[in-house]
Motif scaffolding. Sequence first.
Motif, PDB file in Angstrom:
ATOM      1  N   ASP A  15       0.805  -1.231   0.000  1.00 60.32           N
ATOM      2  CA  ASP A  15       0.000   0.000   0.000  1.00 60.32           C
ATOM      3  C   ASP A  15       0.832   1.272   0.000  1.00 60.32           C
ATOM      4  O   ASP A  15       0.287   2.369  -0.180  1.00 60.32           O
ATOM      5  CB  ASP A  15      -0.941   0.006   1.213  1.00 60.32           C
ATOM      6  N   SER A  16       2.132   1.158   0.213  1.00 62.32           N
ATOM      7  CA  SER A  16       2.968   2.353   0.223  1.00 62.32           C
ATOM      8  C   SER A  16       3.270   2.846  -1.186  1.00 62.32           C
ATOM      9  O   SER A  16       3.851   3.920  -1.353  1.00 62.32           O
ATOM     10  CB  SER A  16       4.281   2.095   0.978  1.00 62.32           C
ATOM     11  N   HIS A  17       2.933   2.049  -2.195  1.00 58.14           N
ATOM     12  CA  HIS A  17       3.121   2.456  -3.586  1.00 58.14           C
ATOM     13  C   HIS A  17       1.786   2.359  -4.320  1.00 58.14           C
ATOM     14  O   HIS A  17       0.973   1.477  -4.037  1.00 58.14           O
ATOM     15  CB  HIS A  17       4.125   1.549  -4.305  1.00 58.14           C
ATOM     16  N   HIS A  18       1.573   3.256  -5.254  1.00 58.89           N
ATOM     17  CA  HIS A  18       0.420   3.105  -6.134  1.00 58.89           C
ATOM     18  C   HIS A  18       0.639   1.881  -6.997  1.00 58.89           C
ATOM     19  O   HIS A  18       1.754   1.591  -7.434  1.00 58.89           O
ATOM     20  CB  HIS A  18       0.259   4.353  -7.013  1.00 58.89           C
ATOM     21  N   PHE A  19      -0.405   1.114  -7.251  1.00 67.33           N
ATOM     22  CA  PHE A  19      -0.216  -0.157  -7.972  1.00 67.33           C
ATOM     23  C   PHE A  19       0.389   0.050  -9.361  1.00 67.33           C
ATOM     24  O   PHE A  19       1.003  -0.850  -9.908  1.00 67.33           O
ATOM     25  CB  PHE A  19      -1.521  -0.958  -8.052  1.00 67.33           C
ATOM     26  N   CYS A  20       0.218   1.216  -9.930  1.00 68.79           N
ATOM     27  CA  CYS A  20       0.839   1.458 -11.238  1.00 68.79           C
ATOM     28  C   CYS A  20       2.368   1.542 -11.152  1.00 68.79           C
ATOM     29  O   CYS A  20       3.046   1.511 -12.178  1.00 68.79           O
ATOM     30  CB  CYS A  20       0.294   2.747 -11.854  1.00 68.79           C
ATOM     31  N   ASP A  21       2.884   1.686  -9.911  1.00 69.54           N
ATOM     32  CA  ASP A  21       4.324   1.732  -9.704  1.00 69.54           C
ATOM     33  C   ASP A  21       4.888   0.391  -9.256  1.00 69.54           C
ATOM     34  O   ASP A  21       6.086   0.292  -8.993  1.00 69.54           O
ATOM     35  CB  ASP A  21       4.667   2.817  -8.659  1.00 69.54           C
ATOM     36  N   TRP A  22       4.062  -0.615  -9.114  1.00 64.88           N
ATOM     37  CA  TRP A  22       4.552  -1.928  -8.715  1.00 64.88           C
ATOM     38  C   TRP A  22       5.387  -2.534  -9.858  1.00 64.88           C
ATOM     39  O   TRP A  22       5.119  -2.296 -11.049  1.00 64.88           O
ATOM     40  CB  TRP A  22       3.397  -2.864  -8.407  1.00 64.88           C
ATOM     41  N   GLU A  23       6.381  -3.314  -9.474  1.00 72.24           N
ATOM     42  CA  GLU A  23       7.230  -3.952 -10.485  1.00 72.24           C
ATOM     43  C   GLU A  23       6.394  -4.913 -11.324  1.00 72.24           C
ATOM     44  O   GLU A  23       5.578  -5.688 -10.811  1.00 72.24           O
ATOM     45  CB  GLU A  23       8.384  -4.715  -9.825  1.00 72.24           C
ATOM     46  N   GLY A  24       6.598  -4.861 -12.637  1.00 74.28           N
ATOM     47  CA  GLY A  24       5.882  -5.750 -13.540  1.00 74.28           C
ATOM     48  C   GLY A  24       4.551  -5.213 -14.012  1.00 74.28           C
ATOM     49  O   GLY A  24       3.861  -5.883 -14.794  1.00 74.28           O
ATOM     50  N   ILE A  25       4.168  -4.016 -13.557  1.00 75.68           N
ATOM     51  CA  ILE A  25       2.857  -3.453 -13.899  1.00 75.68           C
ATOM     52  C   ILE A  25       3.030  -2.245 -14.821  1.00 75.68           C
ATOM     53  O   ILE A  25       3.869  -1.374 -14.586  1.00 75.68           O
ATOM     54  CB  ILE A  25       2.091  -3.016 -12.633  1.00 75.68           C
ATOM     55  N   THR A  26       2.250  -2.212 -15.882  1.00 78.23           N
ATOM     56  CA  THR A  26       2.177  -1.038 -16.754  1.00 78.23           C
ATOM     57  C   THR A  26       0.728  -0.564 -16.794  1.00 78.23           C
ATOM     58  O   THR A  26      -0.197  -1.375 -16.973  1.00 78.23           O
ATOM     59  CB  THR A  26       2.655  -1.378 -18.179  1.00 78.23           C
TER      60      THR A  26
END
Length: 973
Positions: A15-26
């Motif tokens: 939750d500390s990152h927006h999911f669009c910034d998660w590794e492997g996500i575009t």
Amino acid sequence: MITQYPEGVLNSWNDSHHFCDWEGITCSPRHRRVTVLDLKSKGLIGSLSPQIGNLSFLREIHLSNNTIQGKIPGEIGRLFRLEALYLSHNSLVGEIPGNLSYCSRLIGLYLGRNKLEGSIPSEFVSLYNLKELAIQENNLTGGIPHFLGNITSLEAISLAYNSLGGNIPSSLGQLKELKSLGLGGTIPPSIYNLSLLANFSVPENRLHGSLPPSLGLTLSNLQLFQISNNFFSGSFPLAFSNASNLQSLEILGNNFFGKLSVNFGDMKSLAYLNVAINNLGSGESDEMSFIHSLANCSNLSFLNLVANQFKGALPHSIGNLSSQLDRLFIGEMDHNQFEGKIPEEMSRLQNLQFLNMRHNQLSGEIPSSFGNLSSLVKLILGNNNLSGVIPSSLGNLKQLALLHLFQNDLSGAIPEEIFNISHMSDSLNFARNHLVGSIPPKIGNLKVLRMFVVSSNNLSGEIPSEIGSCFYLQEIYMAENFFRGSIPSSLVSLKDLREIDLSQNNLSGKIPISLERLPLEYLNLSFNDLEGQVPTKGIFANASAISVSGNSNRLCGGIPELQLPKCPKNNSRNHKVYRGVLKVIISTCSVFSGLLLGSFFIFYWLRRRGGSGKEPSEPILRRALRKVSYESLLKATDGFSSTHLIGIGSFGSVYKGTFDRDGTIVAIKVLNLQLQGASKSFAAECRALRNIRHRNLVRVITSCSSIDFQGNDFKALVYQYMPNGSLENWLHPDAIPQTDEENDEIRNLTLLERISIAIDVASAVDYLHHHCQEPTIHCDLKPSNILLDNNLTAHVGDFGLARLQYGLGSEVTAKGDVYSYGILLLEMVTGKKPTDIMFEGDLNLHNFARMALPDHVMDIVDLTLINDDGDLDTSSNQRLQQARLNCKIECLSSMVKIGVACSVASPQDRMNTTNVVHELQSVKNILLEHETMFNRQRALALGGTILPAFTCIGLIVLALNTVSKLRMVSATF
């Protein structure tokens, strides 16, 4: 539902990152919605969550090359925007969801290399945008559906290595956009009209028939054409000359015949050409004209013409081939008959690394200009009619690892320059020529050489002691020369030495006792002028592995089987014997308690010694032989009499034969050349066995390729004879007719014997896959191809289906052998054949064993492996027996686990053979440790009940031993 991610790829998923910034996500820049999920090759372990179906903006899913298990969620069908689904190379199971057809925008569907079952969903007919469909290497059934021909957008199809069955539907001929095709089945003519097809790959599919004459015209965009190891026949289409984009052409292992008339001149990109193991060749004067056209193929790096019917002289234009050419094979064990001189122009091929011109009729001298081929790693010119001297310029080939010039008419001395090639790591073979002179001390420079062969020449002088500096030598063959002097004691430095043949020379002096310390498997010192005592330890303790006959009766001692005279005994020896007898008498009282235990072991051994097998009466022929004649094989088998028949295989019969010259017993495999594939089997076996050496592989002694007395072609292979037959005979004796003599020998193999055999076979397979010169796949591992010698050591044989892994092409992999080994191991543990009538439907030997793990192994194992005879019924013995039984059950469970791990459906999940050897060796060590402890404790437990009887037995044994030694002393005096 991803349970493990060893690379930490999901650490950012919080939750500390927006999911669009998660590794492997575009995400899409406008709506911030997930459009791409890319976690390929990240080591993920777990399964796919059905919630993935809620990511409605997803266009691409990349999860290939992980360890994702479970089923493909049908919820993926909700992703109506999905264009690419990459799930290949995982461990997915179950059926392919028909719901995927709702992903109507899907362009690429990649599900290959999983464990998927069932049929290809008929709903896929609605995937009208699909361009690439790859579902190869699964467990799919139900045939190749006709509706695929209606998905006209398809550009690539890969369905090979499934169990689809049936034929290739002709409707696939409607796929005018198809560029890549990988299938199995019978090829319909319409496939050959797919003009955009670039990759045509159907190896190892038992396909037959001929190729259409217009093939090169209709498939003009071909880049890869691979049809190796099928049953195609007829002439190769002349129109193939129009395939100007071709990069790789592989047609080896078929039945094509006649003139190879293809003009390769316009194939500027051709890099790989393999037409080996066919019947190409017409006998016409210009049949090699295709070589001229290959000169225009500037990218050509691999050319293989072996095992065809090409004849005549090699064209000088062979020297005009591409400067990129690094592998050139024009000769092997059979067929081609090139004659005349070796063209000097071949020295222009500066990048050539492998040159094989073996087994032709080439004559003249070896061009000295070959010394300019500075990139050469292997040079094979054996079995020709070459004459003159060996060019000293070959010493310039500093990268050379293998040099074979055997069986020619070469003369003169071996150039000293050859012994300066420090990279010579494989073999140096000059056998069966007319070479003279001595072996120079410079041989010590070849520190990494594995095999040295100079048999059947006119070499003389002493064997240089510097040979002891060739630290990696495993085989030395120097028979049939005029070497003199003593056997160098420096040989003791060669810790890997396995075979030595110094027979038929003029060697003198004593046999170095230090040879006892080497791990030798074969030693031939016969027909020399050696003298003195023959050692008795190490290799010298095995009469079937040594030969010392024909040494003018000057040798003495040795083991009794050698039947040598006793050595004269000196006075000091007499005193030693006398002191030994006194020592026995004086120590009688002090060893009384130990005698009780020893007497028990004598009694136990007498009861359990049955079935150990006969000692061989004849030495096995080991040294390199000239090719034997049809007449000598006819005589050795009493006219191929049925009384000598010991087996019948797929391509011929095996006879037991005895050569009159030295009484050597061999096994002779005679090919039935009327059977389709027999000649290819002969060539494959020769090819596979020519350079492999391992204690657990059946040793091929020589071959015969001749004609019989009626003028018919005759081919045979001569092997080391295995007196204990095949593993099949021992596992299933009731299923195989046996002679009375064989019935006396066959018994139930113990658990320890079966583990040892399993380790032997695994060691052989591991060697073939990872440690021999050319990695080799056996392709036919089964009990009938596992032969047992006198000591029940296993040897893998029958390489008629073997495949060499080199160059581009063959889809056969080592994992197929691993699967066969797993089934073999399970058969050894359960005693059940994989073809047992109990196995039907989905039940097979693998599933039968897998379902028994971990708690029901006792329900499936061969009960003879856990039952014991002759155990005394005492309470203490019962406890020992239960402990022993528990150990056996644990060992059997481990073997079942290994067998199951080797025979899983997914090739990439099968166990590595090196690990198999280590695991089984650990199991064997545990069993040996428990057996030793059990016997020791059992003996102590039984000591009180049998003391009076065994005391008498022990005293009688001691008395007889003492009397025997006293008689020996008396006779000496």
